[in-house]
Motif scaffolding. Structure first.
Motif, PDB file in Angstrom:
ATOM      1  N   PHE A  62       0.835  -1.201   0.000  1.00  0.00           N
ATOM      2  CA  PHE A  62       0.000   0.000   0.000  1.00  0.00           C
ATOM      3  C   PHE A  62       0.869   1.250   0.000  1.00  0.00           C
ATOM      4  O   PHE A  62       1.680   1.446   0.896  1.00  0.00           O
ATOM      5  CB  PHE A  62      -0.918   0.008   1.229  1.00  0.00           C
ATOM      6  N   GLY A  82      -3.202   5.200  -3.176  1.00  0.00           N
ATOM      7  CA  GLY A  82      -4.530   4.910  -2.639  1.00  0.00           C
ATOM      8  C   GLY A  82      -4.988   3.479  -2.809  1.00  0.00           C
ATOM      9  O   GLY A  82      -5.609   2.930  -1.922  1.00  0.00           O
ATOM     10  N   GLU A  83      -4.696   2.859  -3.928  1.00  0.00           N
ATOM     11  CA  GLU A  83      -5.093   1.471  -4.179  1.00  0.00           C
ATOM     12  C   GLU A  83      -3.896   0.558  -3.929  1.00  0.00           C
ATOM     13  O   GLU A  83      -2.819   0.796  -4.482  1.00  0.00           O
ATOM     14  CB  GLU A  83      -5.550   1.288  -5.628  1.00  0.00           C
ATOM     15  N   PRO A  84      -4.062  -0.482  -3.132  1.00  0.00           N
ATOM     16  CA  PRO A  84      -2.919  -1.373  -2.888  1.00  0.00           C
ATOM     17  C   PRO A  84      -2.573  -2.209  -4.115  1.00  0.00           C
ATOM     18  O   PRO A  84      -3.424  -2.494  -4.956  1.00  0.00           O
ATOM     19  CB  PRO A  84      -3.407  -2.266  -1.743  1.00  0.00           C
ATOM     20  N   VAL A  85      -1.312  -2.559  -4.206  1.00  0.00           N
ATOM     21  CA  VAL A  85      -0.822  -3.495  -5.213  1.00  0.00           C
ATOM     22  C   VAL A  85      -0.831  -4.854  -4.521  1.00  0.00           C
ATOM     23  O   VAL A  85      -0.295  -4.992  -3.418  1.00  0.00           O
ATOM     24  CB  VAL A  85       0.603  -3.112  -5.665  1.00  0.00           C
TER      25      VAL A  85
END
Length: 166
Positions: free
Chosen positions: A63, A68-71
């Motif tokens: 994160f 903002g969006e986790p990998v």
């Protein structure tokens, strides 16, 4: 990797921040995932994508608060984060500031990240050829000797300004 190799590697990486003294590193080694995190940072400072990726679990969640969006997943974290930064900033340094906080298998610390953006970013953004330095903090969760979660919080606005993106 033993402590002397780790410290030698970090020292030769030319970090511009003070590293933990050996006494503090020794104290942290017995505290859960601290050794894994130190070795993982050493891999970044050796500019080795493959070495850094060895510390991820297959289902790691990475994160980045600025995104903002986790990998999710080892392959995505390796290509979208580690390889992205190492290829875009081949002289990068990532150094711990002070002593980490270790609670069981969670490790948190402040850091400084620096380098020169001489390579393209994975999203196609061209190199700025500008030098940067910014502070941040990370929280890791380690399970079975691997990183299962990493969360990075840093001054993205300052970073982007230094690169000339803003």
């Amino acid at each position: 990797m033993d402590r002397r190799s780790l410290l030698a590697g970090l020292g030769t990486a030319g970090l511009g921040v003070s590293l933990l003294p050996i006494a503090k590193l020794s104290a942290a080694e017995g505290q859960g995932g601290a050794t894994i995190v130190y070795s993982y940072l050493a891999a970044w400072n050796f500019h080795s994508v493959e070495r850094a990726a060895r510390y991820f679990s297959d289902d790691v969640v990475y994160f980045d608060a600025s995104v903002g969006e986790p990998v999710v997943g080892k392959e995505a974290a390796t290509s979208d984060v580690v390889a992205n930064f190492i290829n875009a900033v081949p002289d990068l340094t990532w150094g711990i500031r002070g002593a980490p906080i270790v609670m069981g298998e969670r490790v948190a610390f402040e850091w400084e990240f620096a380098g020169t953006n001489t390579g393209a970013w994975v999203d196609g953004t061209a190199a700025s050829n500008k030098r940067f330095r910014f502070p941040g903090a990370s929280v890791f969760e380690i399970r079975d000797g691997l990183i299962v979660h990493q969360a990075d919080y840093y001054d993205a606005l300052g970073f982007y300004k230094q690169l000339g993106w803003i």
